[in-house]
Write a protein that holds these residues in place. Structure first.
Motif, PDB file in Angstrom:
ATOM      1  N   HIS A 120       0.617  -1.616  -0.167  1.00 18.50           N
ATOM      2  CA  HIS A 120      -0.260   0.039  -0.318  1.00 18.50           C
ATOM      3  C   HIS A 120       0.621   1.211   0.374  1.00 18.50           C
ATOM      4  O   HIS A 120       0.029   2.489  -0.065  1.00 18.50           O
ATOM      5  CB  HIS A 120      -1.280   0.362   1.569  1.00 18.50           C
ATOM      6  CG  HIS A 120       0.069   0.357   2.361  1.00 18.50           C
ATOM      7  ND1 HIS A 120       0.277  -1.492   3.114  1.00 18.50           N
ATOM      8  CD2 HIS A 120       0.326   0.969   3.646  1.00 18.50           C
ATOM      9  CE1 HIS A 120       1.028  -0.797   4.207  1.00 18.50           C
ATOM     10  NE2 HIS A 120       0.450   0.255   4.154  1.00 18.50           N
ATOM     11  N   ASP A 163      -0.492  -8.458  -3.192  1.00 14.52           N
ATOM     12  CA  ASP A 163      -0.646  -7.742  -1.559  1.00 14.52           C
ATOM     13  C   ASP A 163       0.687  -8.633  -0.872  1.00 14.52           C
ATOM     14  O   ASP A 163       0.710  -9.539  -1.455  1.00 14.52           O
ATOM     15  CB  ASP A 163      -1.540  -8.634  -0.516  1.00 14.52           C
ATOM     16  CG  ASP A 163      -1.611  -8.232   0.580  1.00 14.52           C
ATOM     17  OD1 ASP A 163      -1.225  -6.617   0.675  1.00 14.52           O
ATOM     18  OD2 ASP A 163      -2.430  -8.262   1.513  1.00 14.52           O
ATOM     19  N   TYR A 176       0.422  -9.970   5.813  1.00 15.11           N
ATOM     20  CA  TYR A 176       0.833 -10.285   4.632  1.00 15.11           C
ATOM     21  C   TYR A 176       0.886 -11.462   4.023  1.00 15.11           C
ATOM     22  O   TYR A 176       1.208 -12.435   4.693  1.00 15.11           O
ATOM     23  CB  TYR A 176       2.166  -8.571   3.660  1.00 15.11           C
ATOM     24  CG  TYR A 176       1.832  -7.949   3.669  1.00 15.11           C
ATOM     25  CD1 TYR A 176       0.770  -6.816   3.116  1.00 15.11           C
ATOM     26  CD2 TYR A 176       2.392  -7.099   5.281  1.00 15.11           C
ATOM     27  CE1 TYR A 176       1.069  -5.844   3.503  1.00 15.11           C
ATOM     28  CE2 TYR A 176       2.383  -6.211   5.416  1.00 15.11           C
ATOM     29  CZ  TYR A 176       2.197  -4.984   4.302  1.00 15.11           C
ATOM     30  OH  TYR A 176       1.717  -3.587   5.010  1.00 15.11           O
TER      31      TYR A 176
END
Length: 209
Positions: free
Chosen positions: A64, A81, A115
């Motif tokens: 992100h 991700d 993650y």
């Protein structure tokens, strides 16, 4: 003596900068402004101490992040991700003493709660077989190569699946247990990203190989 991995402290940035810029061609150089940017924004920025002295550091961030590295963008264009290791540096006198493995164990302990995989790169210029072997022994595999035009260096792009992530997500969702080794941090320099509290992360880790 044990290795202690903990969050970096502001007064240590000059020492971290010197370590980075003495690391040789396998690590891109930094200036003070760039390092300050990492200090203020990086999700994971930790140092290792051994015998009371700074032995190295590792900087990482999640997918992100607004990180501007071309290697980071390469991963983000292909994977939705992940936790990205931007750089790891171990002081020359401490190499081979387990500091790198302590860092990767700590980074994985942090990342696997948040993650599904970890990403990093290894420069392919020159003789970098030890770095490739190290990452391979830690479960990373090559998923492609990227020519870094800003540095005129080709990098092997490496990924490692984090098998615990699915179980943690399915069991706890976004409400991780409030225990010291996974508690999320406070402070403006998180910018909304998770980061373990400095006081709680000052724990010894095994030295490995």
């Amino acid at each position: 003596m044990s290795i202690v991995v903990r969050d970096v402290r502001e007064h240590e940035l000059d020492s971290v900068l010197a370590l980075n810029n003495a690391a040789g061609p396998a690590i891109l150089p930094l200036d003070a402004a760039r390092l300050r940017h990492f200090f203020e924004t990086a999700e994971y920025f930790r140092v290792a101490e051994r015998d009371g002295a700074l032995a190295g550091f590792l900087i990482g961030m999640g997918s992100h992040s607004e990180h501007d590295s071309s290697n980071f963008r390469w991963f983000r264009e292909r994977y939705p991700d992940f936790f990205y290791i931007d750089r790891i540096v171990v002081a020359s006198r401490r190499r081979g003493g387990g500091v790198g493995r302590a860092f990767y164990a700590d980074a994985q302990s942090y990342a696997e709660m948040r993650y599904p995989q970890m990403a990093c790169e290894v420069f392919l210029e020159g003789s970098n077989d030890p770095a490739l072997l190290f990452h391979g022994s830690f479960g990373f595999h090559e998923v492609g190569q990227h020519m870094m035009t800003e540095a005129d260096v080709r990098a092997a792009m490496l990924m490692k699946p984090l098998c615990s992530f699915a179980w943690v997500r399915d069991t706890y969702g976004d409400a991780l247990p409030q225990v010291p080794w996974i508690i999320q941090a406070r402070g403006p320099r998180n910018h909304g990203g998770p980061k373990a509290a400095d006081a709680l992360m000052q724990r010894p880790t095994g030295t490995g190989l």
